[in-house]
Design an enzyme around this catalytic site. Structure first.
Site, PDB file in Angstrom:
ATOM      1  N   HIS A 153      11.515   7.199   6.028  1.00 16.99           N
ATOM      2  CA  HIS A 153      12.318   8.405   6.298  1.00 16.99           C
ATOM      3  C   HIS A 153      12.692   9.090   4.981  1.00 16.99           C
ATOM      4  O   HIS A 153      12.574  10.322   4.849  1.00 16.99           O
ATOM      5  CB  HIS A 153      13.571   7.982   7.083  1.00 16.99           C
ATOM      6  N   GLU A 154      13.115   8.301   3.971  1.00 14.67           N
ATOM      7  CA  GLU A 154      13.545   8.893   2.691  1.00 14.67           C
ATOM      8  C   GLU A 154      12.358   9.419   1.888  1.00 14.67           C
ATOM      9  O   GLU A 154      12.449  10.468   1.245  1.00 14.67           O
ATOM     10  CB  GLU A 154      14.344   7.880   1.872  1.00 14.67           C
TER      11      GLU A 154
HETATM   12 ZN   LIG Z   1      17.326  12.048   6.593  1.00 17.23          ZN
END
Ligand SMILES: [Zn+2]
Length: 180
Positions: A153-154
């Site tokens: 996600h990051e």
């Molecule tokens: Zn996020």
């Protein structure tokens, strides 16, 4: 834990920054590679940790979320019930996925998209290479479960992608009332 690193090593006080929300254009911008020894990047690393710390339920925060289009994020999944392998709190610069397993679908949220969650397919086991701020040697992290999902996600944020770009369609997006 990444035994050799802690936010204290940055030796600067982190400031709590405002988190930007979609559709802010910085969230759709490919982040620039960073110099992990650059003092302004070390400050940014401390700021990401400080901002993550004061945000309830926040397990990771990427530079574009505080308005900086750069390849850096902080992560800390220590307190999450779905965490198996855990490397504690750390910041990573210029991270890339070098190996990924099969995908599994799970619900995901984001501080920059506070009104929605979505079902996103992510690798359940993952190897990532990057550099800790204040160091020069590349570091390889292999992890699984929730930490693997949070890393993906990051890294997406650092490349100008939101989880909304990865859902299968509108049917896989859900409204929510409070961020957690
Ligand atoms: Zn996020």
């Amino acid at each position: 834990m990444i035994a050799s690193w802690s936010p204290k090593l940055l030796d600067v006080e982190g400031a709590v920054l405002d988190v930007v929300r979609a559709p802010h254009p910085v969230l759709a911008t490919e982040g620039a590679l960073v110099d992990p020894l650059d003092p302004s990047m070390i400050q940014l690393a401390a700021d990401l940790v400080a901002t993550m710390r004061v945000s309830p339920g926040c397990v990771g925060l990427a530079a574009p979320q505080v308005g900086v289009a750069a390849q850096m994020f902080s992560l800390d999944v220590s307190d999450h019930p779905k965490t198996r392998t855990c490397h504690g709190v750390f910041v990573l610069c210029n991270a890339v996925v070098v190996e990924a397993s099969r995908n599994e679908k799970a619900r995901e949220g984001c501080m920059s998209v506070p009104d929605f969650t979505g079902d996103v397919k992510r690798a359940t086991r993952l190897t990532v290479r990057g550099v800790l701020p204040g160091t020069t040697d590349p570091l390889t992290i292999t992890t699984d479960a929730f930490e693997a999902r949070a890393l993906q996600h990051e890294i997406d944020h650092c490349n100008g992608k939101l989880f909304l770009d990865r859902v299968a369609g509108a049917h896989a997006v859900y409204p929510r009332k409070t961020y957690q």
